[in-house]
Design a protein around this motif. Structure first.
Motif, PDB file in Angstrom:
ATOM      1  N   UNK A  46      74.495  55.775   0.483  1.00 18.99           N
ATOM      2  CA  UNK A  46      75.230  55.539   1.730  1.00 18.99           C
ATOM      3  C   UNK A  46      76.578  54.905   1.393  1.00 18.99           C
ATOM      4  N   UNK A  47      77.642  55.501   1.914  1.00 23.33           N
ATOM      5  CA  UNK A  47      78.993  54.982   1.689  1.00 23.33           C
ATOM      6  C   UNK A  47      79.355  53.982   2.784  1.00 23.33           C
ATOM      7  N   UNK A  48      80.006  52.899   2.370  1.00 24.75           N
ATOM      8  CA  UNK A  48      80.552  51.941   3.333  1.00 24.75           C
ATOM      9  C   UNK A  48      82.045  51.827   3.068  1.00 24.75           C
ATOM     10  N   UNK A  49      82.858  52.085   4.102  1.00 28.54           N
ATOM     11  CA  UNK A  49      84.306  52.084   3.940  1.00 28.54           C
ATOM     12  C   UNK A  49      84.934  50.904   4.664  1.00 28.54           C
ATOM     13  N   UNK A  50      85.950  50.316   4.035  1.00 30.01           N
ATOM     14  CA  UNK A  50      86.684  49.246   4.698  1.00 30.01           C
ATOM     15  C   UNK A  50      87.640  49.849   5.723  1.00 30.01           C
ATOM     16  N   UNK A  51      88.356  48.977   6.429  1.00 30.76           N
ATOM     17  CA  UNK A  51      89.215  49.424   7.529  1.00 30.76           C
ATOM     18  C   UNK A  51      90.295  50.395   7.044  1.00 30.76           C
ATOM     19  N   UNK A  52      90.919  50.071   5.911  1.00 32.40           N
ATOM     20  CA  UNK A  52      92.003  50.915   5.407  1.00 32.40           C
ATOM     21  C   UNK A  52      91.488  52.287   4.994  1.00 32.40           C
ATOM     22  N   UNK A  53      90.345  52.314   4.322  1.00 28.15           N
ATOM     23  CA  UNK A  53      89.786  53.597   3.879  1.00 28.15           C
ATOM     24  C   UNK A  53      89.316  54.421   5.071  1.00 28.15           C
ATOM     25  N   UNK A  54      88.748  53.737   6.057  1.00 28.83           N
ATOM     26  CA  UNK A  54      88.344  54.434   7.289  1.00 28.83           C
ATOM     27  C   UNK A  54      89.542  55.117   7.924  1.00 28.83           C
TER      28      UNK A  54
END
Length: 515
Positions: A46-54
């Protein structure tokens, strides 16, 4: 197994006798439970992305959106009956001449009825039900409080009243605005304008039951003009029903052919049967979302960012996969180049390579990687598990001992196996049926999605038919075994993107109220 009359009946229904025999054998054999290896977690499936990557992935989708043919696919055939289960029980058991509704509600094992009667006026359908209740009860003004509660519920559910229990969830009043109440069906079209439209056009496809098709068509004809004017969007709305040919045979508990009124009983085979409906769509991207998982429009604006996130992740992975496929077609690749492709397949597409891959020749490696790359892609949103029932993300080993990333339904897990139960207890996330699918290959051709299923993941469930117990066969779930051999990416999305309406009281939650 079949009498001469049975065979004639099967032929008249257009059934393939060998396929029916195979269904019977599968039911007799019993369900093959999934073999869980481990839960999919952050950093391990499962990938979790920070705000910038989102935002980066959202921009990828938005920059391509106007060039894409997107469809929003909404399974909408489920009847609303289960939403009102506690109210049917109330009508069956309660006697207004014996006790008050409040005292009856206090004795119930859950809070559903108590909440319903205390919050009645907040439901989007309240005023409409009251109008019908008054029409159905000439002595309405003389009803005491307890009789009025019963009359209200009857006006909602009875055939003489609004007959809500007959309707599908998609056609129930879900939300209230200053301009009036709207259905879940309406809200899904409003939502499509936020992420699944291009050039002021939105395409949606709803799968509905045969008996409700005319109701959906009538609703669409009624709201189309106003909705298009309000949203400045042209809607291309289509419907399909579950193909009767996908229905499966039912058996008695002792594995005899079950007959209803002398005829062999065939039942709808679960949402996995909708794979044929999905396979018939022509699109670059297909968004999939359940009919009851929809919130009021102003709350949807933020949530829809995460649909764009999933689509951006898919487009990014798809572009890389397509580039590698074209490269594999053009020339012989070096060992280093093939290992680069293999790394992408394992790290981005979560494919577990054959344990003998390192021993393959260059030609074998190239062919193997081409095969693994050239598949449908799905990117699925995953939310933190807060005890909701349903499917979850797991690493699974199939009957050929191949390990892969899958969405597994609880019914597919042998919870009596302590090792499997321990894996379930370690799970951190839940599948809210929030998918974006890429269904075209690198040459622009549609995949035949029927080629990427795992038939061994079919469900065998115990049901009733007019009170009689039966064994029923359901085809591999649409986002479970029906997509078993797709390339899969799981992405964490916020829990507030999951707001299903399982009981009528769920419409009282903040996500379903306010304009």
């Amino acid at each position: 197994m079949f009498t001469d009359n049975d065979i004639e009946e099967l032929k008249s229904k257009g059934k393939n006798i060998d396929q029916v025999r195979a269904q019977i054998d599968q039911i007799k054999k019993g369900m093959a439970y999934s073999r869980l290896v481990s839960p999919a977690t952050i950093g391990k499936g499962i990938e979790r992305f920070d705000y910038a990557t989102t935002n980066y992935f959202i921009r990828i989708y938005e920059s391509s959106q106007k060039y894409l043919d997107c469809v929003k696919f909404v399974p909408a055939s489920g009847a609303a009956t289960r939403m009102f289960k506690f109210l049917f029980q109330f009508l069956e058991e309660y006697d207004p001449y014996e006790e008050s509704v409040s005292s009856y509600a206090e004795k119930q094992p859950n809070e559903l009825l108590k909440t319903f009667i205390s919050k009645m006026e907040y439901f989007p359908f309240y005023e409409q039900v009251v109008e019908v209740m008054e029409d159905l009860n000439p002595n309405y003004d003389n009803l005491d409080e307890n009789e009025a509660y019963v009359a209200f519920v009857k006006a909602m559910l009875s055939q003489e009243g609004l007959n809500y229990s007959f309707l599908p969830k998609g056609l129930l009043p879900f939300h209230t605005y200053d301009t009036g109440t709207v259905t879940a069906f309406y809200e899904h079209m409003q939502e499509a304008t936020l992420y699944a439209s291009a050039n002021q056009t939105a395409k949606l496809h709803f799968t509905v039951s045969e008996k409700h098709l005319s109701y959906f068509a009538a609703e669409w004809n009624m709201i189309k003009t106003g909705l298009e004017q309000k949203t400045a969007t042209d809607f291309d709305v289509t419907f399909s029903t579950q193909n009767d040919e996908t229905n499966t045979i039912a058996l008695t508990p002792d594995n005899k052919i079950f007959k209803h009124k002398g005829k062999i009983l065939f039942r709808p085979a679960g949402h996995g049967a909708l794979l044929e409906n999905l396979n018939a769509l022509e699109a670059d991207l297909i968004f999939i979302k359940n009919i009851d998982n929809i919130v009021v429009f102003n709350k949807n604006k933020e949530q829809s960012r995460y649909k764009k996130l999933l689509a951006g992740v898919l487009l990014n992975a798809q572009e890389q996969a397509f580039n590698y496929l074209h490269d594999l077609d053009k020339k012989r690749k070096s060992e280093t180049e093939l290992l680069t492709i293999a790394a992408f397949i394992t790290k981005t597409l979560n494919v577990v390579l054959d344990e003998d891959f390192d021993d393959f020749s260059l030609e074998e490696k190239a062919s193997y990687l081409h095969n693994k790359l050239n598949r449908p892609i799905r990117v699925c949103g995953m939310v933190e598990n807060k005890g909701e029932p349903g499917g979850g993300p797991f690493w699974v080993r199939d009957s050929q001992d191949n390990e892969s990333l899958q969405i597994v339904e609880f019914a597919q897990i042998d919870i009596n196996d302590e090792s499997q139960k321990a894996i379930v207890n370690e799970a951190t996330h839940f599948n809210p049926t929030d998918l974006v699918c890429g269904v075209k290959d690198y040459e622009g051709n549609l995949f035949n999605l029927m080629d990427y299923t795992d038939p061994e993941t079919a469900f065998i469930t115990m049901k009733t038919q007019n009170g009689d117990p039966i064994k029923a066969l359901e085809r591999p779930g649409l986002w479970n075994g029906s997509m078993a051999h797709w390339n899969t990416i799981f992405v964490e999305v916020p829990l507030d993107t999951f707001n299903p309406v399982k009981t009528i009281n769920d419409l009282l939650k903040p996500e379903h109220r306010g304009s």
